[in-house]
Design a protein around this motif. Sequence first.
Motif, PDB file in Angstrom:
ATOM      1  N   ARG A 141       0.823  -1.207   0.000  1.00 51.20           N
ATOM      2  CA  ARG A 141       0.000   0.000   0.000  1.00 51.20           C
ATOM      3  C   ARG A 141       0.862   1.265   0.000  1.00 51.20           C
ATOM      4  NH1 ARG A 141      -4.713  -1.619   4.515  1.00 51.20           N
ATOM      5  NH2 ARG A 141      -4.947  -3.791   3.805  1.00 51.20           N
ATOM      6  N   VAL A 142       0.404   2.249  -0.745  1.00 50.90           N
ATOM      7  CA  VAL A 142       0.977   3.595  -0.687  1.00 50.90           C
ATOM      8  C   VAL A 142      -0.099   4.509  -0.115  1.00 50.90           C
ATOM      9  CG1 VAL A 142       1.920   5.544  -1.979  1.00 50.90           C
ATOM     10  CG2 VAL A 142       2.488   3.190  -2.661  1.00 50.90           C
ATOM     11  N   VAL A 143       0.225   5.165   0.986  1.00 52.07           N
ATOM     12  CA  VAL A 143      -0.713   6.052   1.674  1.00 52.07           C
ATOM     13  C   VAL A 143      -0.112   7.449   1.680  1.00 52.07           C
ATOM     14  CG1 VAL A 143      -1.897   6.534   3.853  1.00 52.07           C
ATOM     15  CG2 VAL A 143      -1.507   4.151   3.144  1.00 52.07           C
ATOM     16  N   THR A 144      -0.841   8.433   1.159  1.00 53.09           N
ATOM     17  CA  THR A 144      -0.314   9.790   1.058  1.00 53.09           C
ATOM     18  C   THR A 144      -1.221  10.762   1.814  1.00 53.09           C
ATOM     19  OG1 THR A 144       0.711   9.312  -1.081  1.00 53.09           O
ATOM     20  CG2 THR A 144       0.356  11.632  -0.527  1.00 53.09           C
ATOM     21  N   VAL A 145      -0.613  11.539   2.688  1.00 54.67           N
ATOM     22  CA  VAL A 145      -1.365  12.500   3.498  1.00 54.67           C
ATOM     23  C   VAL A 145      -1.583  13.775   2.690  1.00 54.67           C
ATOM     24  CG1 VAL A 145      -1.442  13.835   5.627  1.00 54.67           C
ATOM     25  CG2 VAL A 145      -0.438  11.531   5.632  1.00 54.67           C
ATOM     26  N   LEU A 242      -5.595   3.171   6.761  1.00 51.18           N
ATOM     27  CA  LEU A 242      -5.276   2.863   5.365  1.00 51.18           C
ATOM     28  C   LEU A 242      -4.037   1.987   5.238  1.00 51.18           C
ATOM     29  CD1 LEU A 242      -6.013   6.287   3.642  1.00 51.18           C
ATOM     30  CD2 LEU A 242      -7.413   4.223   3.637  1.00 51.18           C
ATOM     31  N   ALA A 243      -3.129   2.087   6.193  1.00 54.18           N
ATOM     32  CA  ALA A 243      -1.906   1.285   6.159  1.00 54.18           C
ATOM     33  C   ALA A 243      -2.127  -0.141   6.636  1.00 54.18           C
ATOM     34  CB  ALA A 243      -0.835   1.948   7.016  1.00 54.18           C
ATOM     35  N   SER A 244      -3.150  -0.368   7.442  1.00 53.58           N
ATOM     36  CA  SER A 244      -3.233  -1.661   8.139  1.00 53.58           C
ATOM     37  C   SER A 244      -4.555  -2.407   8.035  1.00 53.58           C
ATOM     38  CB  SER A 244      -2.948  -1.445   9.630  1.00 53.58           C
ATOM     39  OG  SER A 244      -3.955  -0.638  10.233  1.00 53.58           O
ATOM     40  N   SER A 245      -5.650  -1.706   7.828  1.00 51.16           N
ATOM     41  CA  SER A 245      -6.951  -2.360   7.976  1.00 51.16           C
ATOM     42  C   SER A 245      -7.279  -3.307   6.828  1.00 51.16           C
ATOM     43  CB  SER A 245      -8.061  -1.316   8.082  1.00 51.16           C
ATOM     44  OG  SER A 245      -9.328  -1.957   8.128  1.00 51.16           O
TER      45      SER A 245
END
Length: 291
Positions: A141-145, A242-245
């Motif tokens: 996953r790529v998670v961007t704030v 978003l990183a883990s669920s």
Amino acid sequence: MRRPTALPMSGRTVLVTGATGGIGRATARGLARLGARVGIVGRDPDRAVAAANAIRQGSPAAHVDVFVADLSSQGEVRRLATEVLATYERLDVLVNNVGGFWATRHVTADGLEHTFAVNHLAPFLLTTLLLERLEASGPARVVTVSSGAHTQARIDFDDLEGERNYSGPRAYNQSKLANLLFTYELARRLGSRSVTANALHPGMVRTGFGAEDQQAAWKVVAPLVRPFLRSPARGALTSIHLASSPEVAGVTGTYFAERRPKRSSPISRDRGVAGRLWQVSSDLVAQTPAG
């Protein structure tokens, strides 16, 4: 005798940029508590070590790695990517959290406007450099704030770096819109491959955001509104989600707020703008040497 239950992120490796304080540090702490091996990135060595130690104190079994890099420099971004690839055989999650606000125009060592360089080009380049490792580790996953401030922005391709007319808020809002355009375009380019790309709004959070170069008005207003802002721990909840669920496994190209999908601005969903920004960004990062 019952075996201990494995933590949700056990065996997974996560890299969090801008993790020496605020939302980034809270994100790293939350993922470490879920069992992830966490790499934290900060530009100040002492603060990075202190953040790692604080995370370990809260989770004694946590495996926390420290990476030091000033992400305003593309050379530093490239060096960071090289170090990460040498350290991690697998990378399950990249959290592009680094970001900031500068009231006056600054130019980086690469000759780029600071806000655009840190908030957009750094995550763009770092993600690109780590993408092959993320794909090999998939599902990843790529998670961007990003920020709700993106709704106040447009991409001014004629003055992208504010050379003619700089405004701190306008530069910041544009960079947060760029985060979304990048996320959506990345998701489209990845297609059905094993890496998802999502972005989020963390809410208004009590951090040292903008402290290096604040607007005069904010110095007056900040003490008044600070008690009403959310804590970094709460601000990090959507990043951690978003990183883990497992609830968002396979979900890609989506904007989230309060851990729920949210519709972003019309301009953020414009494929033509996204494609043009991707090409401009590619050209700008290609101007710096690969190392």
